[in-house]
Write a protein that holds these residues in place. Structure first.
Motif, short mmCIF file in Angstrom:
data_model
loop_
_atom_site.label_atom_id
_atom_site.label_comp_id
_atom_site.label_asym_id
_atom_site.label_seq_id
_atom_site.Cartn_x
_atom_site.Cartn_y
_atom_site.Cartn_z
N PRO A 1 0.78 -1.19 0.11
CA PRO A 1 -0.05 -0.01 0.07
C PRO A 1 0.64 1.37 0.03
N VAL A 2 0.35 2.26 -0.76
CA VAL A 2 1.05 3.70 -0.68
C VAL A 2 0.00 4.75 -0.06
N THR A 3 0.45 5.81 0.61
CA THR A 3 -0.37 6.79 1.07
C THR A 3 -0.15 7.90 -0.01
N ILE A 4 -1.23 8.60 -0.29
CA ILE A 4 -1.25 9.72 -1.06
C ILE A 4 -2.01 10.88 -0.40
N SER A 5 -1.38 12.04 -0.42
CA SER A 5 -1.82 13.04 0.28
C SER A 5 -3.10 13.64 -0.14
N ASP A 6 -3.81 13.23 -0.97
CA ASP A 6 -5.15 13.62 -1.36
C ASP A 6 -6.18 12.62 -0.80
N GLY A 7 -5.80 11.62 0.09
CA GLY A 7 -6.46 10.81 0.75
C GLY A 7 -6.97 9.66 -0.28
#
Length: 173
Positions: free
Chosen positions: A67-73
């Motif tokens: 999994p990755v995290t993206i700042s736009d949610g």
């Protein structure tokens, strides 16, 4: 003999590390930590999709997604990497087979998309493209590639799992 692509088994860990180490040994942009990244992802239960390529009972390649995290949610986006093929098996379609199987599995589990850092000349053949709206700190923009599996698009800063900071065999980050 035919190459088999199958899910990683618990007994594959050492073989995966050896193949990964050999695959990245002379890679110009590697710090030779990729095998430690895989170990740390596994230890943190963050290997969402992990397949091996096997020939005559021998592991000759591996692909990992986490999994990755993206700042736009944006949710359900995954990072590809590392992907490795033993040098003696490179340029024989093993990497392509791992990519196709891995991306198919991501679609099957309901992923919205995939992000990677890599050579556009290789990954564009699978539908990946540079999206200037996705940024990975300290990585030249032309190597940040993404593939959406539908109408969901992600925008913003991307963060891979902390395991990507692993530097040694006992590093779990």
């Amino acid at each position: 003999m035919a190459t088999t692509i199958r899910p990683e088994a618990p007994s594959d860990g050492d073989s995966i590390e050896q193949v990964t180490r050999r695959a990245f040994l002379s890679h110009p942009y590697s710090h030779q930590t990729e095998q430690f990244i895989i170990r740390a992802l596994r230890a943190d239960h963050a290997l969402s999709v992990s397949f091996v390529a096997e020939e005559a009972g021998r592991v000759i390649g591996h692909i990992a997604f986490s999994p990755v995290t993206i700042s736009d949610g944006a949710v359900d986006w995954y990072g590809l990497g590392p992907i490795s093929v033993d040098p003696e098996w490179q340029r024989r379609g093993v990497g392509r087979a791992l990519m196709e199987r891995g991306l198919a599995e991501l679609r099957k589990i309901g992923a919205n998309g995939c992000i990677l850092v890599g050579d556009p000349a290789f990954y564009t053949r699978f539908g990946f493209a540079n999206n200037p709206a996705l940024v990975l700190e300290d990585v030249p923009q032309e190597y940040v590639l993404s593939l959406s599996f539908g109408t969901s698009y992600a925008l913003g800063k991307v963060r891979f799992h902390s395991a990507f900071q692993a530097k040694g065999p006992s590093d779990r980050r």
